[in-house]
Design an enzyme around this catalytic site. Structure first.
Site, mmCIF file in Angstrom:
data_model
loop_
_atom_site.group_PDB
_atom_site.id
_atom_site.type_symbol
_atom_site.label_atom_id
_atom_site.label_comp_id
_atom_site.label_asym_id
_atom_site.label_seq_id
_atom_site.Cartn_x
_atom_site.Cartn_y
_atom_site.Cartn_z
ATOM 1 C CG ASP A 214 -106.978 -87.682 63.617
ATOM 2 O OD1 ASP A 214 -107.433 -88.158 62.564
ATOM 3 O OD2 ASP A 214 -107.063 -88.258 64.713
ATOM 4 C CB CYS A 379 -109.681 -94.938 70.468
ATOM 5 S SG CYS A 379 -109.564 -96.681 70.081
HETATM 6 C C1 LIG Z 1 -110.357 -89.303 64.744
HETATM 7 C C2 LIG Z 1 -109.563 -90.567 64.596
HETATM 8 N N1 LIG Z 1 -108.228 -90.503 64.608
HETATM 9 C C3 LIG Z 1 -107.460 -91.591 64.455
HETATM 10 C C4 LIG Z 1 -108.014 -92.829 64.279
HETATM 11 C C5 LIG Z 1 -107.128 -94.009 64.098
HETATM 12 O O1 LIG Z 1 -107.231 -94.533 62.821
HETATM 13 P P1 LIG Z 1 -106.462 -95.866 62.405
HETATM 14 O O2 LIG Z 1 -106.812 -96.889 63.462
HETATM 15 O O3 LIG Z 1 -106.988 -96.202 61.072
HETATM 16 O O4 LIG Z 1 -105.008 -95.548 62.401
HETATM 17 C C6 LIG Z 1 -109.398 -92.957 64.279
HETATM 18 C C7 LIG Z 1 -110.027 -94.280 64.171
HETATM 19 O O5 LIG Z 1 -111.156 -94.482 64.547
HETATM 20 C C8 LIG Z 1 -110.188 -91.795 64.429
HETATM 21 O O6 LIG Z 1 -111.520 -91.864 64.415
#
Ligand SMILES: Cc1ncc(COP(=O)(O)O)c(C=O)c1O
Length: 422
Positions: A214, A379
């Site tokens: 990620d 999140c």
């Molecule tokens: C580490 C990480 N992974 C995944 C995401 C999700 O990204 P998106 O909402 O653009 O799909 C975020 C968003 O803040 C994030 O910080």
């Protein structure tokens, strides 16, 4: 004033970027919030957009708006060429072997869901292990939970230590058994921790597992090199690196992508369709069903040019300076706890708490002064549970932030302390 001219072709790297001048490229900073200039410290959620990216969107809709891969007329071919040109830029940005390894998606979340669905459903079975970490964003947790529940697979987690680093002392044991996939964040969106992905990938591969990264935060903040990391898949979002919302990409090794079934079915992802069944287009178009986000993807290409003109080295250095100042100024306020590792081990993200004052109260006080920070679990609820807090306040930085923003942050946090502890 436009400090950078990353129109097509204008890619000269800036030697010493002038961040004061760069900020002037972002029209949003001309507005006021509650009568004060906007100070934006929530780039981890989404970054602001330079005028060049906004102009690229405008230019597309005004001059060559057409669907791609379909029309033989001039503007359709122009749109297709510009869209595919961005695939090449992304491949170069990530040091991928070929543009065929780049699939456009809505962003990190969709990219990870693509892997968990298309690769996961085919390759993960009952009793298999999916190894994650305790610091994952829900985007890199929930898709795997869904897959594990469907397949009867087990989830394991690499724990974090007291400083918010991954504790790798038990990694060999965690990798023992039928581990099919290790999926982890490269840069934590809460702790700012930069994880040793290349080392973990080497150890995971030795046990036959694939590695999913990620890179939602690492790509914008420190840049990534998929060959150096030797990851199998890597997910990111354009909107976190000056691009528009609604677009991003999945990098995947060609052999893995070729062997995967499609994720979504529909127009353009097929080679031949009969009433009874279909065959698939080649990689990566097999994974791009329906009308894609053409305008935003093209404008993302402009964002890549912009970021590359500044250079990741300069961006990382700039963020570190701001993080260092944040540590110093917030450190002077009694009752502030900053989560995560020391400055030199992190990207431009600082989550903190202040005594027992709720993060939302701190963010509200800051907002009154035009300072935008994020408050909540970001999140990452399991991570907050591990840290023993329900919520934190998070300040995160990008190329338009200046030391004066950090001073305003510290002043606001000091105000919150006075207000709630009278
Ligand atoms: C580490 C990480 N992974 C995944 C995401 C999700 O990204 P998106 O909402 O653009 O799909 C975020 C968003 O803040 C994030 O910080």
């Amino acid at each position: 004033m436009k400090t950078l001219a990353p129109e097509r072709g204008g890619r000269a790297r800036m030697h010493e970027p002038d961040f004061v001048a760069i900020r002037k490229d972002f029209p949003i900073f001309q507005r006021k919030v509650h009568g004060k200039p906007l100070i934006y410290l929530d780039s981890t959620a989404t970054t602001q957009k330079p005028v060049q990216v906004i102009d690229a969107l405008d230019h597309y809709y005004k001059t060559f708006n057409a669907n791609i891969h379909r029309g033989v007329y001039a503007i359709a071919e122009e749109a297709t060429a510009r869209y595919e040109e961005v695939r090449g830029k992304v491949a170069k940005l990530l040091n991928a072997r070929s543009p065929h390894e780049i699939v456009f998606t809505r962003g990190t979340t969709e990219s990870i869901n693509l892997v968990s669905n298309a690769w996961g459903r085919k390759n993960v079975g009952p009793g298999d292990v999916i190894l994650l970490t305790e610091m994952e964003h829900h985007s890199n947790l929930v898709p795997w939970q869904i897959l594990a529940a469907e397949k009867g697979a087990q989830l394991r987690f690499i724990p974090i230590d007291g400083q918010g680093r991954l504790d790798l002392s038990g990694l060999d044991a965690l990798l023992d058994g039928p581990v099919k996939v290790v999926s982890l964040t490269h840069l934590s969106n809460v702790l700012g921790t930069i994880n040793p992905v290349a080392d973990i990938a080497r150890r995971a591969h030795a046990r036959g597992a694939i590695v999913v990264v990620d890179a939602a935060q690492s790509l914008p903040h420190i840049g990534v090199d998929v060959r150096a990391l030797d990851c199998d898949f890597l997910a990111f979002s354009a909107h976190k690196m000056l691009g528009p919302t609604g677009t991003g990409a999945l990098y995947g090794k060609r052999a893995l992508l070729d062997a995967m079934p499609p994720f979504l079915g529909g127009g353009e992802m097929i080679r031949e369709v009969k009433l009874e069944g279909s065959t698939w287009n080649e990689t990566p178009w097999k994974f791009e069903a329906g009308t894609m986000n053409i305008a935003d993807t093209i404008a993302f290409g402009t964002a890549i040019d912009y970021v590359e003109t500044i250079g990741f080295e300069a961006i990382t250095k700039h963020s570190r300076e701001l993080v260092e100042l944040t540590f110093r100024l917030l450190g002077e306020i009694p009752g502030v706890t900053i989560y995560g590792p020391p400055v030199e081990e992190r990207g431009g993200i600082v989550a903190f708490s202040l005594d027992d004052i709720h993060a939302h109260d701190i963010a509200t006080v800051l907002d009154h002064d035009g300072v935008a920070v994020r408050a909540g679990h970001h999140c990452a609820m399991p991570l907050h549970r591990k840290l023993g807090v329900v919520a934190t306040t998070r300040a995160s930085f990008y190329v338009y932030n200046l030391p004066s923003d950090i001073a305003a942050l510290a002043e606001g946090v000091g105000k919150a302390k006075q207000l709630f502890h009278r």
